[in-house]
Scaffold this motif. Structure first.
Motif, short mmCIF file in Angstrom:
data_model
loop_
_atom_site.label_atom_id
_atom_site.label_comp_id
_atom_site.label_asym_id
_atom_site.label_seq_id
_atom_site.Cartn_x
_atom_site.Cartn_y
_atom_site.Cartn_z
N ILE A 104 -51.91 -7.13 34.90
CA ILE A 104 -51.99 -5.50 35.34
C ILE A 104 -52.98 -4.79 34.92
O ILE A 104 -53.32 -3.66 35.74
CB ILE A 104 -50.57 -5.00 35.25
CG1 ILE A 104 -50.48 -4.55 33.70
CG2 ILE A 104 -49.48 -5.75 35.72
CD1 ILE A 104 -49.27 -3.93 33.26
N GLY A 105 -53.72 -4.96 33.70
CA GLY A 105 -54.90 -4.04 33.67
C GLY A 105 -54.39 -2.86 32.64
O GLY A 105 -55.06 -1.96 32.30
N PHE A 106 -53.29 -2.65 32.52
CA PHE A 106 -52.62 -1.47 31.79
C PHE A 106 -52.47 -1.59 30.28
O PHE A 106 -51.95 -2.87 29.83
CB PHE A 106 -51.28 -0.59 32.25
CG PHE A 106 -51.23 -0.55 33.53
CD1 PHE A 106 -52.24 -0.13 34.48
CD2 PHE A 106 -50.38 0.71 34.06
CE1 PHE A 106 -52.57 0.40 35.74
CE2 PHE A 106 -50.21 1.52 35.15
CZ PHE A 106 -51.23 1.17 36.03
N SER A 107 -52.92 -0.58 29.51
CA SER A 107 -52.57 -0.71 28.07
C SER A 107 -51.37 -0.61 28.08
O SER A 107 -50.23 -0.17 28.87
CB SER A 107 -53.29 0.50 27.43
OG SER A 107 -52.48 1.79 27.69
N LYS A 108 -50.50 -1.09 26.80
CA LYS A 108 -49.21 -1.18 26.42
C LYS A 108 -48.51 0.12 26.54
O LYS A 108 -47.38 0.35 27.19
CB LYS A 108 -48.81 -1.83 25.33
CG LYS A 108 -47.35 -2.29 25.05
CD LYS A 108 -46.87 -2.81 23.65
CE LYS A 108 -45.70 -3.31 23.53
NZ LYS A 108 -45.39 -3.98 22.30
N GLU A 109 -49.45 1.36 25.95
CA GLU A 109 -48.67 2.58 25.74
C GLU A 109 -48.50 3.03 27.27
O GLU A 109 -47.60 3.83 27.79
CB GLU A 109 -49.75 3.36 24.99
CG GLU A 109 -49.83 2.97 23.65
CD GLU A 109 -50.56 1.75 23.29
OE1 GLU A 109 -51.22 1.57 24.34
OE2 GLU A 109 -50.20 1.10 22.25
N ARG A 110 -49.68 2.73 28.00
CA ARG A 110 -49.70 3.65 29.61
C ARG A 110 -48.51 2.84 30.19
O ARG A 110 -47.80 3.63 31.19
CB ARG A 110 -51.00 3.46 30.14
CG ARG A 110 -51.10 3.84 31.61
CD ARG A 110 -52.71 3.57 32.19
NE ARG A 110 -52.57 4.31 33.50
CZ ARG A 110 -53.57 3.60 34.34
NH1 ARG A 110 -54.32 2.78 34.23
NH2 ARG A 110 -53.55 4.39 35.62
N PHE A 111 -48.31 1.46 30.29
CA PHE A 111 -47.45 0.83 30.99
C PHE A 111 -45.99 1.54 30.66
O PHE A 111 -45.01 1.49 31.40
CB PHE A 111 -47.44 -0.69 30.71
CG PHE A 111 -46.73 -1.32 31.96
CD1 PHE A 111 -46.48 -1.11 33.21
CD2 PHE A 111 -46.15 -2.51 31.43
CE1 PHE A 111 -45.93 -1.76 34.09
CE2 PHE A 111 -45.48 -3.55 32.31
CZ PHE A 111 -45.45 -2.90 33.60
#
Length: 299
Positions: A104-111
Motif C-alpha cells: 500500500i505504500g503507507f507508513s505504519k503511523e499513517r495507516f
C-alpha cells in the motif's frame, strides 16, 4: 436530494452512500490483509494470527453455522469474519507490516491513523446518526485518502505486478512442471500460461472460442474447493472469457503442483449468466476478485 422518504422514515441519502463506500473499502482492506499474510507465510498464515483473534473467529464461525437459513456466504475465511478492530490489529502487526507497506505504500503511523478515522465513521453509521451534507463531504474525503492505498495494492496485485511469464527455466521447478504438463495441449481449445513475480505465481486461463464466456462463481469454487485455502485469489476479467489463479511462492512445490493439476483439468467452469445475475453467495466469495480488461486511466 439530501433526504428521501422510506415509507414513514426520512433518511439522509448520504448515509447510504457512505455505507456503500465503506463496504467496498473494507473488502479491499481484507484483501490487503490476506495478501500480506499469504505472501509472508503461504497457506500456514493462520499460525501467525494472535491467539485471541483466532479464538474469536472460531466462536463466530460456530454461531454463523446456526444461521444457515439466511442463505448468506459462510464466513469460513478468518479475515472476512474479523471485526474492524481485529482487522486493524492484523494489518498493523509488526511481523507483517513490511509486506503491508510493500502493498500500500503507507507508513505504519499513517495507516494506523486512517484505520482509526474509518473506525469513527463506522461508529457514526452504526448508531444511526444522520449525516449532514458537510459531514458527508468530510467522510468522503477520508475514504478517498484511503483509496490511495487501494490503488497501490491494485497496481501490485491486479495490474502489472512486475510479472514475468515462465517459459524455459530449469531452476524453477513449478514453472517447469506446468510447461511439461502443457506439452501436446490443443491450443485451439485451451490457452494458458504461468507467470511469477517476487512473491506470487499466476496461472492464466485465456479466451478461446467457447459457447459460454462468463466464469461461473459456483463452478470455480467447486473446482478449486480442495485447494481454496492455498489460493490467494481467483481473479476474473469483468468482460468474462478469462480468469487467473494466484498463489504464494511460499507454498511447497507439491502443493503448487496440485493447484496446477486442478487448473489443467478440462472442467466446465463457464456459464452464459452475467456476473450480476449469479448468486451473490458464490460470485461475491472472498476469494473471487474482479479486474478490468484494461486498467482505467485517470484523465
Amino acid at each position: 436530494m439530501m433526504l428521501e422518504f422510506k415509507e414513514e422514515m426520512l433518511i439522509p441519502k448520504i448515509n447510504g452512500d457512505v455505507y456503500f463506500s465503506i463496504f467496498e473499502l473494507e473488502n479491499w482492506l481484507r484483501r490487503i490483509c490476506l495478501t500480506a499474510y499469504m505472501i509472508e507465510y503461504g497457506d500456514d498464515w493462520l499460525k501467525s494470527v494472535p491467539k485471541r483473534v483466532f479464538e474469536g473467529y472460531i466462536q463466530r464461525t460456530n454461531r454463523n453455522q446456526e444461521l444457515f437459513y439466511f442463505d448468506a456466504d459462510n464466513e469460513d475465511n478468518l479475515i472476512w469474519s474479523l471485526t474492524h478492530a481485529e482487522l486493524s490489529q492484523l494489518l498493523l502487526e509488526n511481523n507483517i507490516y513490511d509486506r503491508v507497506h510493500y502493498l500500500i505504500g503507507f507508513s505504519k503511523e499513517r495507516f494506523s491513523q486512517k484505520l482509526n478515522e474509518l473506525r469513527e465513521i463506522r461508529n457514526i453509521l452504526a448508531h444511526n446518526r444522520a449525516l449532514s451534507e458537510r459531514t458527508g463531504m468530510i467522510v468522503k474525503g477520508i475514504i478517498a485518502s484511503m483509496h490511495l492505498a487501494i490503488d497501490k495494492f491494485k497496481t501490485h496485485i491486479l495490474y502489472n505486478g512486475d510479472y514475468n511469464i515462465i517459459w524455459d527455466d530449469e531452476t524453477n521447478e513449478v514453472g517447469e512442471y506446468f510447461n511439461l504438463q502443457m506439452e501436446g495441449n490443443d491450443w485451439g481449445k485451451f490457452q494458458a500460461f504461468i507467470e511469477e513475480n517476487e512473491y506470487l505465481y499466476t496461472l492464466a486461463c485465456l479466451p478461446v472460442d467457447r459457447p459460454n464466456i462468463f466464469p461461473s462463481g459456483v463452478k470455480l469454487l467447486k473446482k478449486y474447493k480442495n485447494v481454496i485455502d492455498c489460493i490467494l485469489s481467483i481473479q476474473i476479467n469483468k468482460q468474462g472469457a478469462e480468469y487467473l489463479i494466484i498463489f504464494s511462492k511460499k507454498l511447497s512445490v507439491e502443493k503448487c503442483k496440485v493447484i496446477i493439476n486442478i487448473f489443467l483439468q478440462k472442467d466446465d467452469v463457464w456459464t452464459n449468466r452475467k456476473f450480476e445475475e449469479q448468486h451473490p453467495r458464490y460470485i461475491c466469495h472472498p476469494k473471487l476478485w474482479f479486474y478490468e480488461n484494461q486498467r482505467p486511466i485517470e484523465e
